[in-house]
Write a protein that holds these residues in place. Structure first.
Motif, short mmCIF file in Angstrom:
data_model
loop_
_atom_site.label_atom_id
_atom_site.label_comp_id
_atom_site.label_asym_id
_atom_site.label_seq_id
_atom_site.Cartn_x
_atom_site.Cartn_y
_atom_site.Cartn_z
N HIS A 101 -51.06 -19.05 29.10
CA HIS A 101 -49.88 -18.24 29.40
C HIS A 101 -49.42 -18.56 30.82
O HIS A 101 -50.23 -18.55 31.76
CB HIS A 101 -50.19 -16.75 29.27
CG HIS A 101 -48.98 -15.88 29.31
ND1 HIS A 101 -48.36 -15.55 30.48
CD2 HIS A 101 -48.28 -15.30 28.32
CE1 HIS A 101 -47.32 -14.79 30.22
NE2 HIS A 101 -47.25 -14.61 28.90
N GLN A 102 -48.13 -18.83 30.97
CA GLN A 102 -47.61 -19.30 32.26
C GLN A 102 -47.83 -18.32 33.41
O GLN A 102 -47.93 -18.74 34.57
CB GLN A 102 -46.14 -19.64 32.16
CG GLN A 102 -45.23 -18.45 31.88
CD GLN A 102 -43.78 -18.86 31.72
OE1 GLN A 102 -43.50 -20.00 31.38
NE2 GLN A 102 -42.87 -17.93 31.96
N MET A 103 -47.94 -17.04 33.12
CA MET A 103 -48.13 -16.05 34.19
C MET A 103 -49.54 -16.10 34.79
O MET A 103 -49.73 -15.71 35.95
CB MET A 103 -47.88 -14.64 33.66
CG MET A 103 -46.46 -14.38 33.20
SD MET A 103 -45.31 -14.06 34.53
CE MET A 103 -45.91 -12.49 35.11
N ILE A 104 -50.52 -16.55 34.03
CA ILE A 104 -51.90 -16.53 34.53
C ILE A 104 -52.58 -17.90 34.55
O ILE A 104 -53.68 -18.02 35.07
CB ILE A 104 -52.78 -15.56 33.71
CG1 ILE A 104 -52.94 -16.03 32.27
CG2 ILE A 104 -52.26 -14.14 33.81
CD1 ILE A 104 -54.02 -15.33 31.51
N ALA A 105 -51.95 -18.91 34.01
CA ALA A 105 -52.59 -20.22 33.85
C ALA A 105 -53.21 -20.75 35.14
O ALA A 105 -54.32 -21.30 35.13
CB ALA A 105 -51.60 -21.24 33.29
N ALA A 106 -52.54 -20.56 36.26
CA ALA A 106 -53.07 -21.07 37.53
C ALA A 106 -54.29 -20.30 38.01
O ALA A 106 -55.06 -20.80 38.84
CB ALA A 106 -51.97 -21.00 38.60
N HIS A 107 -54.50 -19.10 37.50
CA HIS A 107 -55.59 -18.25 37.97
C HIS A 107 -56.82 -18.26 37.06
O HIS A 107 -57.89 -17.81 37.47
CB HIS A 107 -55.10 -16.81 38.11
CG HIS A 107 -53.88 -16.69 38.97
ND1 HIS A 107 -53.92 -16.81 40.34
CD2 HIS A 107 -52.58 -16.51 38.64
CE1 HIS A 107 -52.70 -16.69 40.83
NE2 HIS A 107 -51.86 -16.50 39.82
N VAL A 108 -56.66 -18.74 35.85
CA VAL A 108 -57.75 -18.67 34.88
C VAL A 108 -58.97 -19.45 35.34
O VAL A 108 -60.08 -18.91 35.37
CB VAL A 108 -57.28 -19.15 33.48
CG1 VAL A 108 -58.47 -19.27 32.53
CG2 VAL A 108 -56.24 -18.20 32.92
N ARG A 109 -58.81 -20.72 35.69
CA ARG A 109 -59.96 -21.54 36.07
C ARG A 109 -60.72 -20.96 37.26
O ARG A 109 -61.94 -20.80 37.19
CB ARG A 109 -59.55 -22.99 36.33
CG ARG A 109 -60.74 -23.86 36.73
CD ARG A 109 -60.40 -25.32 36.71
NE ARG A 109 -60.27 -25.85 35.37
CZ ARG A 109 -61.31 -26.20 34.61
NH1 ARG A 109 -62.52 -26.09 35.06
NH2 ARG A 109 -61.11 -26.67 33.40
N PRO A 110 -60.07 -20.63 38.38
CA PRO A 110 -60.83 -20.08 39.51
C PRO A 110 -61.59 -18.79 39.17
O PRO A 110 -62.74 -18.61 39.58
CB PRO A 110 -59.78 -19.81 40.59
CG PRO A 110 -58.60 -20.61 40.21
CD PRO A 110 -58.65 -20.80 38.73
N ILE A 111 -60.96 -17.93 38.41
CA ILE A 111 -61.62 -16.66 38.06
C ILE A 111 -62.76 -16.92 37.08
O ILE A 111 -63.85 -16.36 37.22
CB ILE A 111 -60.61 -15.64 37.53
CG1 ILE A 111 -59.73 -15.17 38.70
CG2 ILE A 111 -61.32 -14.45 36.88
CD1 ILE A 111 -58.59 -14.26 38.31
N PHE A 112 -62.53 -17.76 36.08
CA PHE A 112 -63.60 -18.06 35.13
C PHE A 112 -64.78 -18.74 35.83
O PHE A 112 -65.93 -18.46 35.52
CB PHE A 112 -63.07 -18.93 33.99
CG PHE A 112 -62.51 -18.13 32.84
CD1 PHE A 112 -61.75 -17.00 33.04
CD2 PHE A 112 -62.74 -18.53 31.54
CE1 PHE A 112 -61.24 -16.26 31.98
CE2 PHE A 112 -62.24 -17.80 30.47
CZ PHE A 112 -61.49 -16.66 30.69
N GLU A 113 -64.50 -19.62 36.79
CA GLU A 113 -65.59 -20.26 37.54
C GLU A 113 -66.37 -19.24 38.35
O GLU A 113 -67.60 -19.30 38.43
CB GLU A 113 -65.03 -21.37 38.44
CG GLU A 113 -64.59 -22.59 37.68
CD GLU A 113 -63.92 -23.64 38.55
OE1 GLU A 113 -63.59 -23.35 39.73
OE2 GLU A 113 -63.70 -24.76 38.04
#
Length: 84
Positions: A34-46
């Motif tokens: 989802h474009q609203m969260i795509a940039a934040h998913v990887r750092p948070i999941f890591e």
């Protein structure tokens, strides 16, 4: 949902089984592309992956909790590998 996922992991040592249940439900509902969260998913999941890895190695972690933590780590890893 992404913020909830992160917050559940912050204090994973308290009520671990319940938090892992919630984390599983939340992780399954997150849409990582989802474009609203795509940039934040990887750092948070890591970050959450690291928290879970530390919790898994805590001496008081039961075998069942350790297994559920491994399962959640697998889900996180799968999402990160699928959505590079």
């Amino acid at each position: 949902l992404l913020a909830l996922f992160q917050q559940l992991a912050c204090d994973i040592a308290n009520d671990t089984p319940l938090k892992l249940q919630w984390m599983t439900a939340v992780a399954m509902a997150i849409q990582p592309t989802h474009q609203m969260i795509a940039a934040h998913v990887r750092p948070i999941f890591e970050q959450v992956y690291g928290v879970l890895a530390r919790q898994q190695s805590v001496p008081g972690t039961s075998p069942l909790e350790a297994n559920n933590i491994r399962l959640m780590m697998h889900v996180i890893n799968s999402v990160m590998m699928t959505h590079k």
